[in-house]
Design an enzyme around this catalytic site. Structure first.
Site: not given
Ligand code: IMP
Length: 199
Positions: A9, A11-12, A69-70, A152-153, A173, A179
C-alpha cells in the site's frame, strides 16, 4: 538497519518512511525485492496478526520485517468488528457493506464510543519481535459523512477536529492516526533499546 516493510500500500509506505526517516532505517518494499506473500490473518488479536505477518516476511526475506494490523473496536459491540474489520459483513465485503452493518448494529445504542487500533510488529529475528500499539478514540455517527479515506472513516467522528475521518484530508488524518501513534511508539522503543538513533 535495512527493514522490509510488509505492505504494498503506497500510502502506508509513505507514512512509515516519513516517521522512521530520521532513524537511519532504510526501508525496502516487497516489490523492490520481487517478493509476494499472502499471510492469512487468522489471529484472535491485532498483536497475533501483526507478529505472524512480520515473522512470515522475515522468513521470506531474511531481513528485519515490519508489519501492521489494524481495525475498529466499538465499545457497545464488545470490541467488534476488531480483527474482523476488513471482512465484518462477510468474506470479500466492501467498505460500504461493512459500514452499513456497523450502523445497523449501532441503531438505538447510546454508547457510541469507538477507537481505531493499530499494532505494528518489527521482526528482527524469528525469536525477537518488537511490537507497539496506537489507539485513536472517537465515536460512531448514525449516518456516513465525507468522501475521503477508506474503511470506516465516513462513520468515525473525531472529536478533536469535529469531523469524520472521511471529511479530513489524508494529511490531516495521518497526523493523528492510530498507525502514526503505533509507529511513533515503535520508534521510541527502538531508540530506547539502542537499535536506532535519532539526531
Ligand atoms: P488493515 O490492517 O490495513 O488490513 O485494515 C483492516 C481493516 O480495518 C480495513 O479494511 C478497514 O476496514 C479498517 N481500518 C483500519 N484502519 C482504518 C482507518 O484508518 N480508517 C478506516 N478503516 C480502517
Amino acid at each position: 538497519m535495512k527493514v522490509l516493510v510488509a505492505t504494498t500500500n503506497p500510502g502506508k509506505i509513505r507514512e512509515i518512511s516519513d516517521i522512521l526517516s530520521e532513524t537511519g532505517i532504510t526501508l525496502v518494499t516487497p516489490n523492490e525485492l520481487g517478493l509476494a506473500l499472502d499471510v492469512e490473518e487468522t489471529g484472535a488479536t491485532f498483536v497475533e496478526n501483526a507478529v505472524s505477518k512480520a515473522i512470515s516476511w522475515y522468513r521470506a526475506s531474511s531481513l528485519p520485517s515490519l508489519a501492521d494490523d489494524s481495525g475498529l473496536s466499538v465499545d457497545a459491540l464488545q470490541g467488534r468488528p476488531g480483527v474482523l474489520s476488513a471482512r465484518f459483513a462477510g468474506p470479500g465485503a466492501g467498505d460500504s457493506a461493512n459500514c452499513e452493518l456497523l450502523l445497523n448494529l449501532m441503531e438505538g445504542q447510546k454508547d457510541r464510543t469507538a477507537r481505531f487500533i493499530c499494532v505494528v510488529a518489527l521482526a528482527i529475528s524469528e525469536a525477537t519481535v518488537i511490537t507497539a500499539r496506537g489507539e485513536y478514540e472517537g465515536s460512531i455517527l448514525a449516518q456516513p459523512q465525507g468522501g475521503n479515506g477508506f474503511g470506516y472513516d465516513p462513520v468515525f467522528f473525531d472529536p478533536a477536529s469535529g469531523k469524520t475521518f472521511a471529511q479530513l484530508s489524508g494529511a490531516q488524518k495521518n497526523e493523528r492516526s492510530h498507525r502514526r501513534l503505533a509507529l511513533m511508539a515503535l520508534r521510541q522503543k527502538l531508540v530506547t533499546q539502542c537499535l536506532v538513533r535519532v539526531p
